[in-house]
Design a protein around this motif. Sequence first.
Motif, short mmCIF file in Angstrom:
data_model
loop_
_atom_site.label_atom_id
_atom_site.label_comp_id
_atom_site.label_asym_id
_atom_site.label_seq_id
_atom_site.Cartn_x
_atom_site.Cartn_y
_atom_site.Cartn_z
N ARG A 28 0.80 -1.14 0.24
CA ARG A 28 -0.10 0.17 0.02
C ARG A 28 0.89 1.31 -0.20
N LEU A 29 0.40 2.14 -0.93
CA LEU A 29 1.13 3.64 -0.72
C LEU A 29 0.16 4.46 -0.70
N SER A 30 0.16 5.64 0.29
CA SER A 30 -0.75 6.35 0.36
C SER A 30 -0.21 8.09 0.73
N VAL A 31 -0.65 9.10 0.08
CA VAL A 31 -0.53 10.29 0.36
C VAL A 31 -1.33 11.23 0.99
N GLY A 78 -3.17 3.94 -3.08
CA GLY A 78 -3.20 2.69 -4.17
C GLY A 78 -2.49 1.47 -3.53
N GLN A 79 -3.27 0.29 -3.66
CA GLN A 79 -2.69 -0.80 -2.94
C GLN A 79 -2.79 -1.99 -4.06
N PHE A 100 -5.24 -8.49 -7.49
CA PHE A 100 -6.02 -7.14 -7.97
C PHE A 100 -5.53 -6.01 -7.27
N PHE A 101 -5.71 -4.88 -7.96
CA PHE A 101 -5.07 -3.61 -7.25
C PHE A 101 -6.44 -2.46 -7.28
N GLU A 102 -5.96 -1.73 -6.28
CA GLU A 102 -7.07 -0.61 -6.01
C GLU A 102 -6.48 0.72 -5.82
N GLY A 103 -7.36 1.89 -5.85
CA GLY A 103 -6.98 3.10 -5.42
C GLY A 103 -8.23 3.84 -5.15
#
Length: 188
Positions: free
Chosen positions: A21-24, A38-39, A68-71
Amino acid sequence: GGVYEPLMGQDILGDARPVVRLSVSKYFNPVVGVSLYGQAFINNNNGNWDSNTTTVAGGPGMKTVVDFFEGGANALFNLSNLFCGYAGQPRFFEVVAEAGLGAGKVCGEVKKVNYSTTNFALNFNFNINNKWQVNLRPAVEFQHDYAEYNNNFYYLNGKQALATLTAGVSYCLGDVFTAIVPRDQAEI
C-alpha cells in the motif's frame, strides 16, 4: 506492506496473502484530512482460495503476480486531537480513523474486471519526531458490484469483505500545525 484475507469463511492465518500500500495524505487542520491511496494484493498461489472464495480474486486459474489492485480516497479524522485537543506538537501515540471509497481492477482470467469499494480503518501512529511516524493499520474493505469468472457470477456485496493489516512508515513533508493563543480584540 502487510497481509489481507477474506473477512469471513477462511482460515485466519492459512489464507493470508501479502498486500502493498502507498498513500499520500494532507491534513487541513489538526483533526481533518484526506488520503489518496493505491494498493496491490499479491497472489501467493497457495491454492487455499477456491471457487467458493468470498472474494472475486484468487479463484481457480489465477496465474498473475497481483490478484487485484485498487485506488481511492479516504477522509481522515485524528481522534486523539479531536477528543484530547491539539497542543501544537504531535503526540507520541495517535489514533486516526479513516473512511472512504475506491475502485479496483481484477487481474488474470476474469471477464468483468472492475468493482468499487468502501473501506474503514484505524491508524495507530507512533510519532518518532515531527517528521517521521510508524503506522499500524487494521482495516475492513467491502467490495461492491460483481465480477464474472468463467461464466459463473461471484457477486460482491456486503458480505464480500477483506480484512487487512498493514504496517509502515510516514514522512511529513510540511511543518506541524502551530497552536494559536486566542486574544481579546477589545483588550488589544
